[in-house]
Design an enzyme around this catalytic site. Structure first.
Site, short mmCIF file in Angstrom:
data_model
loop_
_atom_site.label_atom_id
_atom_site.label_comp_id
_atom_site.label_asym_id
_atom_site.label_seq_id
_atom_site.Cartn_x
_atom_site.Cartn_y
_atom_site.Cartn_z
CG ASN A 1 -2.70 11.80 2.11
OD1 ASN A 1 -2.10 10.90 1.53
ND2 ASN A 1 -2.50 12.07 3.39
CE LYS A 2 -5.60 5.89 4.01
NZ LYS A 2 -6.52 4.99 3.27
CD GLN B 1 -3.92 2.69 6.55
OE1 GLN B 1 -4.58 3.06 7.51
NE2 GLN B 1 -4.44 2.52 5.35
NE ARG C 1 -0.76 1.78 3.61
CZ ARG C 1 0.35 2.48 3.84
NH1 ARG C 1 1.51 1.89 4.18
NH2 ARG C 1 0.35 3.79 3.74
N GLY C 2 0.20 2.41 -0.17
CA GLY C 2 0.94 3.66 -0.28
C GLY C 2 1.19 3.92 -1.77
CB ALA C 3 0.67 6.94 -3.85
CG ASP D 1 -3.14 8.08 -2.06
OD1 ASP D 1 -3.09 8.56 -0.92
OD2 ASP D 1 -2.85 6.90 -2.32
NE ARG E 1 -6.07 0.95 -2.34
CZ ARG E 1 -5.53 1.51 -1.25
NH1 ARG E 1 -4.24 1.34 -1.00
NH2 ARG E 1 -6.26 2.26 -0.43
O1 MRU Z 1 -4.86 3.36 1.74
P1 MRU Z 1 -3.38 3.56 1.82
O2 MRU Z 1 -2.78 3.05 3.08
O3 MRU Z 1 -2.67 3.06 0.58
O4 MRU Z 1 -3.22 5.15 1.83
C1 MRU Z 1 -1.94 5.70 1.79
C2 MRU Z 1 -1.93 7.17 1.90
O5 MRU Z 1 -2.94 7.83 1.96
C3 MRU Z 1 -0.60 7.85 1.83
O6 MRU Z 1 -0.61 9.04 2.53
C4 MRU Z 1 -0.26 8.14 0.36
O7 MRU Z 1 -0.41 7.01 -0.44
C5 MRU Z 1 1.12 8.65 0.23
S1 MRU Z 1 2.26 7.37 0.57
C6 MRU Z 1 3.84 7.94 0.55
#
Ligand code: MRU
Length: 352
Positions: A242-243, A191, A47-49, A232, A87
């Protein structure tokens, strides 16, 4: 700190750290087929962009091994489609998959080389964001140890080896300028509570965990000098996906008069999307909300609203820090107008 890669390639397999098991267990998964990789992306094992972008690109190499694009174009295309749509919100995924698939003319080896190049670029980008971001923090709030609030996980787990927002916090630590990190736990999948705390502990950083709803109040009480978040997708006007919870923090930061800084690589900038309302927000269904990690907390049949991300309007963002520039949205600067600067990796250190 021993570097760890959230996603990598090894001898015909995509190797990921299974992030659903942390912090209790550090286990790697070797994935050799595309449907398993798509499943791992959907359930947030990776996970994470930036990390899902790299996983997707390496997944295209897996697809090309199983279905050489020259002979089995339809099956290859189906795999590519499944990967790019696993996603929807992070632009990195579709973009990296398309870039790797664009090398199909050179076959499996060319596709793999493209995936590995994307991996290496994301790693280098994080070092550069650390330098640009820490310099901005010093400019905004002075060269003294700072208290930095953050949400979700934006460390090496989310960005292959080192982080975006958490990479800036790590750089501040390495420069002796981190008084305290304040991560939000980040309901529903925690997270922040599970992953950011684990990474901060590995770095040897001072930190205290808070519940999400405490963020704006603690900012109003003066608990932090700045808020740093990842992204993201950043739309052309600077609106940032973002989250979920980032928007509340931006409101809290504005109320408290502290900088709200987005840290994300150029690979997350999306000039083709004019503004935030055009960004698709992933809906992850009720169950993640009606359960607290693995325990059911709401009566059976409870429906929930569960956007995985939110949009912070550009007016509420002080600056977007990338690996190539700082865009001061608070001064009216625009993504389309601020020129790219150098990638700055010369201060690489083998960390603490
Ligand atoms: O749903 P996730 O855990 O993939 O969400 C991740 C985030 O929102 C991060 O802040 C974003 O992807 C940047 S990661 C360096």
């Amino acid at each position: 700190m021993v570097p760890l890669r959230s996603v990598d390639w090894d001898d015909g397999a995509v190797v990921i750290v299974d992030q659903t098991l942390l912090p209790n267990e550090l286990r790697h998964l070797r994935i050799t087929n595309v449907s398993h990789l798509v499943g791992a992306i959907k359930r947030l094992a990776v996970r994470g962009a930036p990390s899902i972008g790299v996983a997707g690109a390496l997944g295209v190499a897996l697809a090309a091994r199983t279905h050489p694009p020259a002979d089995q174009a339809q099956a290859f295309d189906d795999d590519v489609h499944a990967l790019r749509s696993a996603r929807p919100t992070a632009v990195n995924l579709a973009r990296a998959v398309d870039r790797a698939a664009g090398a199909r003319g050179g076959g499996y080896h060319a596709i793999l080389a493209e995936g590995l190049a994307i991996r290496d670029e994301e790693i280098a980008s994080c070092w550069s964001m650390g330098i640009y971001g820490s310099e901005l923090l010093i400019e905004l709030t002075g060269e003294r140890p700072q208290r930095l609030m953050t949400i979700c996980n934006t460390g090496g787990l989310a960005a292959v080896e080192r982080g975006t927002a958490l990479g800036v916090i790590q750089t501040m630590l390495e420069r002796g300028l981190l008084a305290e990190a304040i991560p939000l736990e980040t309901r529903p999948l925690l997270q922040g509570g599970r992953l950011t705390t684990w990474e901060l502990a590995r770095m040897g950083a001072p930190f205290r965990l808070i519940v999400d709803s405490a963020g704006p109040f603690l900012l109003a009480q003066g608990a932090a000098d700045a808020v740093l978040v990842g992204a993201d997708r950043v739309a052309a006007n600077g609106d940032t996906a973002n989250k979920v919870g980032s928007f509340s923090l931006a409101l809290g930061a504005r109320n408290a008069g502290v900088p709200f800084i987005v840290v994300a690589p150029e690979s997350s900038m999306d000039l083709d999307t004019p503004s935030g309302e055009m960004i698709e927000i992933e809906d992850r269904g009720s169950e993640e909300v009606t359960r607290a990690w693995r325990e059911t907390i709401a009566p059976l049949g409870t429906k929930a609203i569960n956007p995985a991300f939110d949009i912070t309007p550009h007016e509420m963002i002080t600056a977007v820090v990338t690996d190539r520039r700082v865009i001061r949205l608070d001064r009216g600067e625009k993504l389309s107008e601020v020129p790219l600067g150098p990638l700055r990796t010369s201060h690489r250190r083998s960390a603490i």
